[in-house]
Design a protein around this motif. Sequence first.
Motif, PDB file in Angstrom:
ATOM      1  N   THR A 190       0.815  -1.213   0.000  1.00 58.26           N
ATOM      2  CA  THR A 190       0.000   0.000   0.000  1.00 58.26           C
ATOM      3  C   THR A 190       0.850   1.264   0.000  1.00 58.26           C
ATOM      4  N   ASP A 191       2.174   1.127  -0.027  1.00 61.87           N
ATOM      5  CA  ASP A 191       3.046   2.300  -0.050  1.00 61.87           C
ATOM      6  C   ASP A 191       4.157   2.082  -1.070  1.00 61.87           C
ATOM      7  N   ARG A 192       4.833   3.161  -1.407  1.00 67.30           N
ATOM      8  CA  ARG A 192       5.850   3.114  -2.465  1.00 67.30           C
ATOM      9  C   ARG A 192       7.043   2.233  -2.073  1.00 67.30           C
ATOM     10  N   ALA A 193       7.452   2.284  -0.825  1.00 65.59           N
ATOM     11  CA  ALA A 193       8.596   1.473  -0.397  1.00 65.59           C
ATOM     12  C   ALA A 193       8.311  -0.012  -0.599  1.00 65.59           C
ATOM     13  N   GLY A 194       7.098  -0.422  -0.250  1.00 65.33           N
ATOM     14  CA  GLY A 194       6.734  -1.816  -0.456  1.00 65.33           C
ATOM     15  C   GLY A 194       6.623  -2.172  -1.927  1.00 65.33           C
ATOM     16  N   LEU A 195       6.058  -1.268  -2.730  1.00 62.27           N
ATOM     17  CA  LEU A 195       5.931  -1.516  -4.158  1.00 62.27           C
ATOM     18  C   LEU A 195       7.287  -1.704  -4.823  1.00 62.27           C
ATOM     19  N   ASP A 196       8.267  -0.950  -4.362  1.00 62.37           N
ATOM     20  CA  ASP A 196       9.600  -1.041  -4.964  1.00 62.37           C
ATOM     21  C   ASP A 196      10.248  -2.405  -4.746  1.00 62.37           C
ATOM     22  N   GLU A 197       9.752  -3.175  -3.787  1.00 59.35           N
ATOM     23  CA  GLU A 197      10.289  -4.506  -3.523  1.00 59.35           C
ATOM     24  C   GLU A 197       9.306  -5.610  -3.921  1.00 59.35           C
ATOM     25  N   TYR A 198       8.225  -5.227  -4.592  1.00 56.23           N
ATOM     26  CA  TYR A 198       7.139  -6.177  -4.867  1.00 56.23           C
ATOM     27  C   TYR A 198       7.575  -7.279  -5.835  1.00 56.23           C
ATOM     28  N   VAL A 199       8.264  -6.927  -6.897  1.00 61.44           N
ATOM     29  CA  VAL A 199       8.687  -7.934  -7.871  1.00 61.44           C
ATOM     30  C   VAL A 199       9.580  -8.973  -7.203  1.00 61.44           C
ATOM     31  N   GLY A 200      10.500  -8.525  -6.366  1.00 61.69           N
ATOM     32  CA  GLY A 200      11.368  -9.464  -5.668  1.00 61.69           C
ATOM     33  C   GLY A 200      10.595 -10.378  -4.743  1.00 61.69           C
ATOM     34  N   ALA A 201       9.582  -9.834  -4.069  1.00 59.53           N
ATOM     35  CA  ALA A 201       8.773 -10.640  -3.155  1.00 59.53           C
ATOM     36  C   ALA A 201       7.967 -11.694  -3.915  1.00 59.53           C
ATOM     37  N   VAL A 202       7.393 -11.314  -5.072  1.00 57.30           N
ATOM     38  CA  VAL A 202       6.647 -12.282  -5.872  1.00 57.30           C
ATOM     39  C   VAL A 202       7.594 -13.318  -6.468  1.00 57.30           C
ATOM     40  N   ALA A 240      -2.838  -0.442 -15.265  1.00 58.04           N
ATOM     41  CA  ALA A 240      -3.088  -1.813 -15.718  1.00 58.04           C
ATOM     42  C   ALA A 240      -1.882  -2.351 -16.480  1.00 58.04           C
ATOM     43  N   ALA A 241      -1.300  -1.511 -17.340  1.00 60.30           N
ATOM     44  CA  ALA A 241      -0.097  -1.924 -18.065  1.00 60.30           C
ATOM     45  C   ALA A 241       1.052  -2.170 -17.093  1.00 60.30           C
ATOM     46  N   LEU A 242       1.150  -1.333 -16.061  1.00 59.47           N
ATOM     47  CA  LEU A 242       2.186  -1.531 -15.043  1.00 59.47           C
ATOM     48  C   LEU A 242       1.975  -2.856 -14.323  1.00 59.47           C
ATOM     49  N   LEU A 243       0.735  -3.171 -13.968  1.00 60.13           N
ATOM     50  CA  LEU A 243       0.467  -4.403 -13.237  1.00 60.13           C
ATOM     51  C   LEU A 243       0.860  -5.626 -14.053  1.00 60.13           C
ATOM     52  N   ILE A 244       0.487  -5.649 -15.329  1.00 60.14           N
ATOM     53  CA  ILE A 244       0.844  -6.813 -16.148  1.00 60.14           C
ATOM     54  C   ILE A 244       2.357  -6.879 -16.353  1.00 60.14           C
ATOM     55  N   ALA A 270      14.909  -4.527  -9.926  1.00 59.82           N
ATOM     56  CA  ALA A 270      15.311  -3.196 -10.377  1.00 59.82           C
ATOM     57  C   ALA A 270      14.480  -2.755 -11.580  1.00 59.82           C
ATOM     58  N   PHE A 271      14.212  -3.686 -12.512  1.00 61.49           N
ATOM     59  CA  PHE A 271      13.353  -3.362 -13.653  1.00 61.49           C
ATOM     60  C   PHE A 271      11.936  -3.029 -13.180  1.00 61.49           C
ATOM     61  N   GLY A 272      11.449  -3.785 -12.202  1.00 55.34           N
ATOM     62  CA  GLY A 272      10.130  -3.487 -11.656  1.00 55.34           C
ATOM     63  C   GLY A 272      10.077  -2.116 -11.023  1.00 55.34           C
ATOM     64  N   ARG A 273      11.120  -1.777 -10.259  1.00 55.15           N
ATOM     65  CA  ARG A 273      11.181  -0.468  -9.601  1.00 55.15           C
ATOM     66  C   ARG A 273      11.212   0.642 -10.650  1.00 55.15           C
ATOM     67  N   GLU A 281       8.474   3.639 -11.170  1.00 53.86           N
ATOM     68  CA  GLU A 281       8.886   5.045 -11.178  1.00 53.86           C
ATOM     69  C   GLU A 281       8.415   5.742 -12.450  1.00 53.86           C
ATOM     70  N   ALA A 282       8.470   5.037 -13.582  1.00 54.48           N
ATOM     71  CA  ALA A 282       8.050   5.631 -14.848  1.00 54.48           C
ATOM     72  C   ALA A 282       6.578   6.025 -14.809  1.00 54.48           C
ATOM     73  N   VAL A 283       5.732   5.154 -14.243  1.00 52.41           N
ATOM     74  CA  VAL A 283       4.303   5.461 -14.168  1.00 52.41           C
ATOM     75  C   VAL A 283       4.026   6.506 -13.097  1.00 52.41           C
ATOM     76  N   ALA A 284       4.713   6.392 -11.957  1.00 46.89           N
ATOM     77  CA  ALA A 284       4.475   7.337 -10.863  1.00 46.89           C
ATOM     78  C   ALA A 284       4.899   8.756 -11.238  1.00 46.89           C
ATOM     79  N   SER A 285       5.976   8.883 -12.004  1.00 53.61           N
ATOM     80  CA  SER A 285       6.505  10.203 -12.335  1.00 53.61           C
ATOM     81  C   SER A 285       5.825  10.832 -13.542  1.00 53.61           C
ATOM     82  N   ALA A 286       5.259  10.008 -14.430  1.00 57.69           N
ATOM     83  CA  ALA A 286       4.585  10.547 -15.628  1.00 57.69           C
ATOM     84  C   ALA A 286       3.333   9.725 -15.902  1.00 57.69           C
ATOM     85  N   PRO A 287       2.336   9.776 -15.021  1.00 56.95           N
ATOM     86  CA  PRO A 287       1.165   8.902 -15.141  1.00 56.95           C
ATOM     87  C   PRO A 287       0.319   9.148 -16.377  1.00 56.95           C
ATOM     88  N   ASP A 288       0.414  10.338 -16.959  1.00 56.84           N
ATOM     89  CA  ASP A 288      -0.410  10.637 -18.132  1.00 56.84           C
ATOM     90  C   ASP A 288       0.293  10.303 -19.444  1.00 56.84           C
TER      91      ASP A 288
END
Length: 217
Positions: free
Chosen positions: A80-92, A148-152, A191-194, A198-205
């Motif tokens: 639910t936070d950015r710090a956790g998201l940055d480690e999500y790919v590794g956790a999965v 959605a593209a980020l999630l896939i 690192a690729f996941g992070r 970052e790409a979506v968070a910094s330029a969501p549109d």
Amino acid sequence: MPAQSVARPVSNRTRDAILQAAYEEFTEHGPAGARVDRIATLAGCNKQRIYAYFKSKENLFAEVLREAHRRLGEAVPLPTDRAGLDEYVGAVFDFHLRDPSMVRLIAWEGLTFGDSPLPWRDERQAFYEDKIAALQRALGVDNAPAVAALLITLIGISSWPFVMPQQRNLLFIELRPEVTTLEALRASLNAFGRASIEAVASAPDDFPPGAARLLQG
């Protein structure tokens, strides 16, 4: 007095045994190759009891897929936070390394149904819509297609080495074994996941990526 454990009803235990046996059978053989008689033998019941609970082999496979998603969601909830998201790919990645059954079941589902509508399409779509909404909240991003593209992307990055372990081994692990270890692969994919997050968070549109630059000429 110490608390007494409550025995699980026999009917529930039987259903649990069937589901566990089916989980193993479908993971190994897929929905086409799975055999209800083998599931019954492993579960210690008869085939009629399986059909009484689940009606059909297709329904039983659907229940196995629900259980697989439940296990993943319980072991690796979407942060639910950015710090956790940055480690999500590794956790999965770690989850699939411990137990590759989830990716095998999803691969079997894809091989079986391909582009045809899934019998449980609405349920699965609602599941993913919840994930997208949760990811939007965690990132503070309103652009649902971009998320959605980020999630896939995150799903693909973390799961593909286990969907195709031969590619993982040939392309990476066996290339230079003293360097290209599973730990190195995990670190690289995370690192690729992070970077994707970052790409979506910094330029969501800016979706598809680069669209903003094209529109600006």
